[in-house]
Design an enzyme around this catalytic site. Structure first.
Site, PDB file in Angstrom:
ATOM      1  N   GLU A 163      55.401   5.551  62.265  1.00 41.60           N
ATOM      2  CA  GLU A 163      53.945   5.437  62.062  1.00 41.60           C
ATOM      3  C   GLU A 163      53.138   6.414  62.884  1.00 41.60           C
ATOM      4  OE1 GLU A 163      56.009   2.904  62.466  1.00 41.60           O
ATOM      5  OE2 GLU A 163      55.611   1.396  60.926  1.00 41.60           O
ATOM      6  N   ALA A 221      55.395   1.150  54.473  1.00 46.20           N
ATOM      7  CA  ALA A 221      54.183   0.762  53.749  1.00 46.20           C
ATOM      8  C   ALA A 221      53.753   1.954  52.911  1.00 46.20           C
ATOM      9  CB  ALA A 221      53.099   0.375  54.748  1.00 46.20           C
ATOM     10  N   GLY A 250      57.398  -0.130  57.648  1.00 47.65           N
ATOM     11  CA  GLY A 250      57.430  -1.500  57.126  1.00 47.65           C
ATOM     12  C   GLY A 250      58.810  -1.933  56.650  1.00 47.65           C
ATOM     13  N   GLU A 269      60.528  -3.034  59.735  1.00 49.63           N
ATOM     14  CA  GLU A 269      59.889  -4.305  60.114  1.00 49.63           C
ATOM     15  C   GLU A 269      60.331  -5.445  59.195  1.00 49.63           C
ATOM     16  OE1 GLU A 269      56.103  -2.224  59.914  1.00 49.63           O
ATOM     17  OE2 GLU A 269      55.636  -2.938  61.919  1.00 49.63           O
TER      18      GLU A 269
HETATM   19  N1  COA Z   1      54.659   5.485  50.848  1.00 58.66           N
HETATM   20  C1  COA Z   1      54.364   5.978  49.635  1.00 58.66           C
HETATM   21  N2  COA Z   1      55.205   6.760  48.943  1.00 58.66           N
HETATM   22  C2  COA Z   1      56.386   7.053  49.517  1.00 58.66           C
HETATM   23  C3  COA Z   1      56.763   6.566  50.780  1.00 58.66           C
HETATM   24  C4  COA Z   1      55.830   5.746  51.455  1.00 58.66           C
HETATM   25  N3  COA Z   1      56.097   5.222  52.639  1.00 58.66           N
HETATM   26  N4  COA Z   1      57.988   7.033  51.082  1.00 58.66           N
HETATM   27  C5  COA Z   1      58.377   7.781  50.028  1.00 58.66           C
HETATM   28  N5  COA Z   1      57.408   7.799  49.085  1.00 58.66           N
HETATM   29  C6  COA Z   1      57.418   8.493  47.793  1.00 58.66           C
HETATM   30  C7  COA Z   1      57.219   9.986  47.951  1.00 58.66           C
HETATM   31  O1  COA Z   1      55.841  10.294  48.090  1.00 58.66           O
HETATM   32  C8  COA Z   1      57.821  10.479  46.663  1.00 58.66           C
HETATM   33  O2  COA Z   1      56.903  10.271  45.623  1.00 58.66           O
HETATM   34  P1  COA Z   1      56.665  11.421  44.490  1.00 58.66           P
HETATM   35  O3  COA Z   1      58.017  11.583  43.846  1.00 58.66           O
HETATM   36  O4  COA Z   1      55.632  10.824  43.598  1.00 58.66           O
HETATM   37  O5  COA Z   1      56.249  12.648  45.248  1.00 58.66           O
HETATM   38  C9  COA Z   1      58.986   9.531  46.436  1.00 58.66           C
HETATM   39  O6  COA Z   1      58.688   8.356  47.191  1.00 58.66           O
HETATM   40  C10 COA Z   1      60.310  10.067  46.916  1.00 58.66           C
HETATM   41  O7  COA Z   1      60.186  10.428  48.276  1.00 58.66           O
HETATM   42  P2  COA Z   1      60.578  11.886  48.859  1.00 58.66           P
HETATM   43  O8  COA Z   1      59.782  12.111  50.094  1.00 58.66           O
HETATM   44  O9  COA Z   1      60.475  12.908  47.777  1.00 58.66           O
HETATM   45  O10 COA Z   1      62.117  11.632  49.202  1.00 58.66           O
HETATM   46  P3  COA Z   1      62.991  12.427  50.281  1.00 58.66           P
HETATM   47  O11 COA Z   1      64.401  11.982  50.050  1.00 58.66           O
HETATM   48  O12 COA Z   1      62.681  13.880  50.253  1.00 58.66           O
HETATM   49  O13 COA Z   1      62.494  11.880  51.711  1.00 58.66           O
HETATM   50  C11 COA Z   1      61.894  10.137  53.300  1.00 58.66           C
HETATM   51  C12 COA Z   1      62.750  10.547  52.062  1.00 58.66           C
HETATM   52  C13 COA Z   1      62.097   8.652  53.504  1.00 58.66           C
HETATM   53  C14 COA Z   1      62.382  10.929  54.537  1.00 58.66           C
HETATM   54  C15 COA Z   1      60.409  10.488  53.018  1.00 58.66           C
HETATM   55  O14 COA Z   1      60.057   9.943  51.747  1.00 58.66           O
HETATM   56  C16 COA Z   1      59.453   9.902  54.039  1.00 58.66           C
HETATM   57  O15 COA Z   1      59.351  10.425  55.124  1.00 58.66           O
HETATM   58  N6  COA Z   1      58.742   8.812  53.680  1.00 58.66           N
HETATM   59  C17 COA Z   1      57.721   8.226  54.505  1.00 58.66           C
HETATM   60  C18 COA Z   1      58.324   7.424  55.618  1.00 58.66           C
HETATM   61  C19 COA Z   1      57.235   6.819  56.492  1.00 58.66           C
HETATM   62  O16 COA Z   1      56.516   7.507  57.179  1.00 58.66           O
HETATM   63  N7  COA Z   1      57.166   5.497  56.462  1.00 58.66           N
HETATM   64  C20 COA Z   1      56.247   4.754  57.279  1.00 58.66           C
HETATM   65  C21 COA Z   1      54.985   4.464  56.556  1.00 58.66           C
HETATM   66  S1  COA Z   1      53.887   3.573  57.617  1.00 58.66           S
END
Ligand code: COA
Length: 258
Positions: free
Chosen positions: A132, A64, A109, A112
């Site tokens: 989460e 999400a 999400g 999910e």
């Molecule tokens: N919500 C909003 N934005 C998200 C996102 C999320 N769940 N997951 C990734 N993004 C965005 C990042 O903020 C980034 O945006 P920016 O370029 O404007 O800064 C872009 O997507 C790329 O992500 P980034 O983190 O730079 O990629 P990465 O390869 O370094 O890392 C992940 C990948 C998946 C490990 C990391 O993005 C992450 O941990 N995401 C969140 C996962 C999460 O907690 N999901 C559950 C949400 S309830």
């Protein structure tokens, strides 16, 4: 206005692609609304017999949208949760099977969403998790319920409490995914499976999906009565005559879904 969900049709098989790669396909309200519209259209598409959900770029869905959730009030959180649950329930309630082709990150999400599908195929590069708790929240689009039903309570508890990410092979081992493919092979293999399903009797597939879905939450005697009723109903269909005639005549059946 362009949609965050691209829909393509290949005969009886439809593919829904979540398309917000700059944010790793994170589920904002807009993305969820586009997904809902695509799922509703699929429900109304008579020729649809199987579907695939996948993502553009290096993520299936990275969760999400954290930026959108950051300042939500409790009431807004409730509405957002209801929206996500509504979309994923709609996928689960489709008469046709949906296969998740998890091409990369399926977190929160995203995991999910994959769990709302009938089963999951994964790229060898896929990563799954329910992170989460790292954000001070819990899975809110069905994770606490569908994950233990899919992989068992112990594995689900570990994943949800630790927020740990797992790779495709571990996901295969715990039964979260059915098969792992090389990245380039994932979508072709998933569409191939969807096409195979689409050759079967659509009413039979729909009944099987409904019985497995609804039966899992019921006591076995009641669920078995549901199966008996549906089995009997199959004999009232043209597809049953066609399927059995085709077998005896040594030809391929031409099911009409009637
Ligand atoms: N919500 C909003 N934005 C998200 C996102 C999320 N769940 N997951 C990734 N993004 C965005 C990042 O903020 C980034 O945006 P920016 O370029 O404007 O800064 C872009 O997507 C790329 O992500 P980034 O983190 O730079 O990629 P990465 O390869 O370094 O890392 C992940 C990948 C998946 C490990 C990391 O993005 C992450 O941990 N995401 C969140 C996962 C999460 O907690 N999901 C559950 C949400 S309830």
């Amino acid at each position: 206005m362009t949609s965050f969900v691209e829909v393509t049709h290949d005969g009886h098989v439809s593919t829904l692609t979540i398309n917000r790669p700059d944010k790793l396909n994170a589920l904002s309200t807009e993305v969820l609304e586009d997904l809902r519209a695509a799922v509703d259209a699929l429900a109304n598409r008579e020729e649809a017999r199987a579907a695939v959900i996948t993502g553009t770029g290096k993520a299936f869905v990275a969760g999400a949208d954290i930026a959108a959730m950051k300042d939500m009030t409790e009431a807004e959180g409730r509405a957002f949760g209801a929206l996500g649950h509504g979309v994923f329930d709609a996928i689960e309630q489709l008469r046709l099977p949906v296969i998740a082709a998890v091409n990369g990150f399926a977190l929160g999400g995203g995991c999910e969403l994959a769990l709302a599908c009938d089963f999951i195929y994964a790229s060898s590069k896929a990563k799954f998790g329910q992170p989460e708790v790292n954000l001070g929240i819990i899975p809110g689009f069905g994770g606490t319920q569908r994950l233990p039903r899919r992989v068992g309570s112990a594995a689900a508890r570990e994943l949800i409490y630790t927020g740990r990410m797992i790779g495709a092979e571990e996901a295969l081992r715990i039964g979260l995914v059915n098969a792992v493919f090389e990245p380039d092979a994932l979508l072709p293999k998933t569409i191939e499976a969807a096409k195979e399903i689409a050759t079967k009797g659509p009413l039979a597939i729909a009944a099987a999906k409904r019985l497995i879905r609804d039966g899992l939450d019921r006591a076995l005697p009641e669920a078995n009565r549901m199966e008996q009723a549906a089995f009997a109903e199959a004999f009232g269909t043209a597809d049953q005559r066609e399927g059995m005639s085709a077998f005896l005549e040594k030809r391929s059946p031409a099911f009409r879904g009637a």
